[in-house]
Enzyme design. Structure first.
Site, PDB file in Angstrom:
ATOM      1  CD1 TRP A 101      -2.089  -1.954   2.317  1.00  0.00           C
ATOM      2  CD2 TRP A 101      -2.785  -1.599   0.222  1.00  0.00           C
ATOM      3  NE1 TRP A 101      -3.036  -2.902   2.010  1.00  0.00           N
ATOM      4  CE2 TRP A 101      -3.460  -2.705   0.743  1.00  0.00           C
ATOM      5  CE3 TRP A 101      -3.037  -1.192  -1.083  1.00  0.00           C
ATOM      6  CZ2 TRP A 101      -4.410  -3.424  -0.005  1.00  0.00           C
ATOM      7  CZ3 TRP A 101      -3.973  -1.894  -1.827  1.00  0.00           C
ATOM      8  CH2 TRP A 101      -4.642  -2.994  -1.291  1.00  0.00           C
ATOM      9  CG  ASP A 171      -3.161   3.908   4.542  1.00  0.00           C
ATOM     10  OD1 ASP A 171      -4.163   3.733   5.260  1.00  0.00           O
ATOM     11  OD2 ASP A 171      -2.933   3.221   3.511  1.00  0.00           O
ATOM     12  CE  LYS A 195      -8.729  -3.107   4.339  1.00  0.00           C
ATOM     13  NZ  LYS A 195      -7.609  -2.339   3.860  1.00  0.00           N
TER      14      LYS A 195
HETATM   15  C1  LIG Z   1      -7.070  -2.011   2.504  1.00  0.00           C
HETATM   16  C2  LIG Z   1      -6.021  -0.981   2.547  1.00  0.00           C
HETATM   17  C3  LIG Z   1      -5.846  -0.047   1.514  1.00  0.00           C
HETATM   18  C4  LIG Z   1      -6.687  -0.063   0.286  1.00  0.00           C
HETATM   19  O1  LIG Z   1      -7.963   0.389   0.560  1.00  0.00           O
HETATM   20  P1  LIG Z   1      -9.073   0.669  -0.551  1.00  0.00           P
HETATM   21  O2  LIG Z   1     -10.136   1.322   0.250  1.00  0.00           O
HETATM   22  O3  LIG Z   1      -9.437  -0.635  -1.134  1.00  0.00           O
HETATM   23  O4  LIG Z   1      -8.476   1.598  -1.560  1.00  0.00           O
HETATM   24  C5  LIG Z   1      -4.880   0.926   1.685  1.00  0.00           C
HETATM   25  N1  LIG Z   1      -4.119   0.987   2.788  1.00  0.00           N
HETATM   26  C6  LIG Z   1      -4.246   0.099   3.780  1.00  0.00           C
HETATM   27  C7  LIG Z   1      -3.365   0.195   4.982  1.00  0.00           C
HETATM   28  C8  LIG Z   1      -5.197  -0.899   3.700  1.00  0.00           C
HETATM   29  O5  LIG Z   1      -5.324  -1.796   4.705  1.00  0.00           O
END
Ligand SMILES: *Cc1c(COP(=O)(O)O)cnc(C)c1O
Length: 361
Positions: A101, A171, A195
């Site tokens: 990511w 993030d 999540k």
């Molecule tokens: C799941 C995830 C993403 C991607 O998320 P989307 O909403 O599918 O774009 C990005 N960063 C982290 C840390 C994630 O767990």
């Protein structure tokens, strides 16, 4: 009806209380005679829902007044572009690449300016967090970017990097609200909610006000400017209204269970149950380096692909769902987000013990 223990990495388990409340309100939300799904986002009722959700989040995280809370769409992926489009005022940013990511965010940023990778753990398939105490931070960097919890690899920053005075952008998709945070250490905190908070379709961004300006990358669409959403209190266009409503319920649930201090204790307890077992196990091995271990995503392998597959299959049949690891790591991954109960993790450990008894060589 029977519910499984859901260890999926995302979309993921939500508090049962929240789902039940939402079910009870499905046809008639608080006497309006309609579902929140059917309601105008300009109505007084929805205004109250979004305002309360924001306030509850502010209370939980202790978000200072000089930070905006934005409810956005497009997933975490759209932020990979929106961040450089809006925040690269000097056209330079530093990225710490601790997983796919973070790597995707870094690559995306290079479309809008000079994006430096100042540290990486790719040499060991991202199974650790590099030492970030003295990194070659670019003098002109507008921000330093991290992915705080690496969902795929089961690693987590336990100490924030030394950004040498530069703005930190994080993030936190897979560790959002998992423990208390000092918001002031960041310029921006963001994450997809699917999540650890709510249903897919909502991204929450917490941004310090001085970073939200009209000075953006040339050609940035109106919808992709933070200022557009900040000025309109996240109601510039139709927001993901039902998702925000569920997030709001999860915030209330978190407040009720005792806030982020209490949820951190529970998360540490769950993680310890699993890692303690893994450290002693003769069959299973955890894949992340010990000092980098995530409290949210626990990755492990048996060392035998067929046995891994059998574990995932038999666990599923025993009501322990979503344990297959990400294809880039293989093996198993147990995501033990806020809404996963201690009992769920105990059931998993019990199952692993029995599996080990049956299969140890
Ligand atoms: C799941 C995830 C993403 C991607 O998320 P989307 O909403 O599918 O774009 C990005 N960063 C982290 C840390 C994630 O767990």
């Amino acid at each position: 009806m029977s519910r499984v223990y859901n260890f999926s990495a995302g979309p993921a388990v939500l508090p049962e209380e929240v789902l039940k409340e939402a079910a009870a309100e499905m046809l008639d939300y608080e006497g309006t005679g309609m579902s929140v799904m059917e309601m105008s986002h300009r109505s007084k009722t929805f205004e109250k829902i979004i305002k309360e959700a924001e306030q509850d989040l502010r209370d939980l995280m202790g978000i200072p007044d000089n930070y905006k809370v934005l409810f956005l769409q497009g997933g975490a992926h759209l932020q990979f572009a929106m961040i450089p489009m809006n925040l690269m005022k000097n056209g330079v940013a530093d990225y710490i690449v601790t997983g796919s990511w973070a790597k995707k965010a870094w690559k995306e940023a290079s479309k809008y300016g000079k994006a430096n990778c100042i540290a990486s753990s790719e040499d060991k398939n991202f199974n650790y967090i590099p030492d970030c105490g003295d990194l070659p931070v670019d003098e002109d960097a507008d921000y330093v970017y991290i992915c705080q919890n690496n969902t795929i690899y089961g690693t987590q920053f336990h100490t924030l990097p030394n950004t040498k005075g530069k703005t930190l952008v994080a993030d936190v998709s897979s560790c959002f609200l998992s423990e208390p945070v000092d918001v002031e250490k960041y310029g921006m905190i963001y994450g997809g909610v699917q999540k650890n908070i709510g249903p897919a379709g909502v991204v929450i961004a917490i941004i310090r006000e001085d970073l939200i300006t009209e000075e953006v990358h040339p050609g940035t669409p109106t919808m992709l400017q933070y200022k557009t959403h900040a000025d309109a209190d996240s109601l510039y266009n139709t927001p993901p209204a039902y998702g925000i409503y569920i997030c709001g319920k999860v915030f209330k649930w978190l407040k009720k269970v005792g806030g982020l201090e209490e949820i951190k204790k529970r998360n540490e307890k769950k993680a310890a149950l699993l890692y303690d077992f893994l450290d002693k196990s003769a069959l299973f091995t955890p894949t992340a380096e010990k000092t980098s271990r995530s409290y949210m995503n626990v990755d492990f392998v048996t060392g035998d692909k067929e046995l891994d597959a059998e574990f995932v299959k038999t666990a599923e049949a025993a009501g322990l769902s979503g344990l297959k690891g990400h294809r880039s790591v293989g093996g198993m991954r147990a995501s033990i987000y806020n809404a996963m109960s201690v009992e769920g993790v105990e059931a998993l450990v019990k199952f692993m013990k029995e599996f080990e008894e049956k299969h140890r060589k």
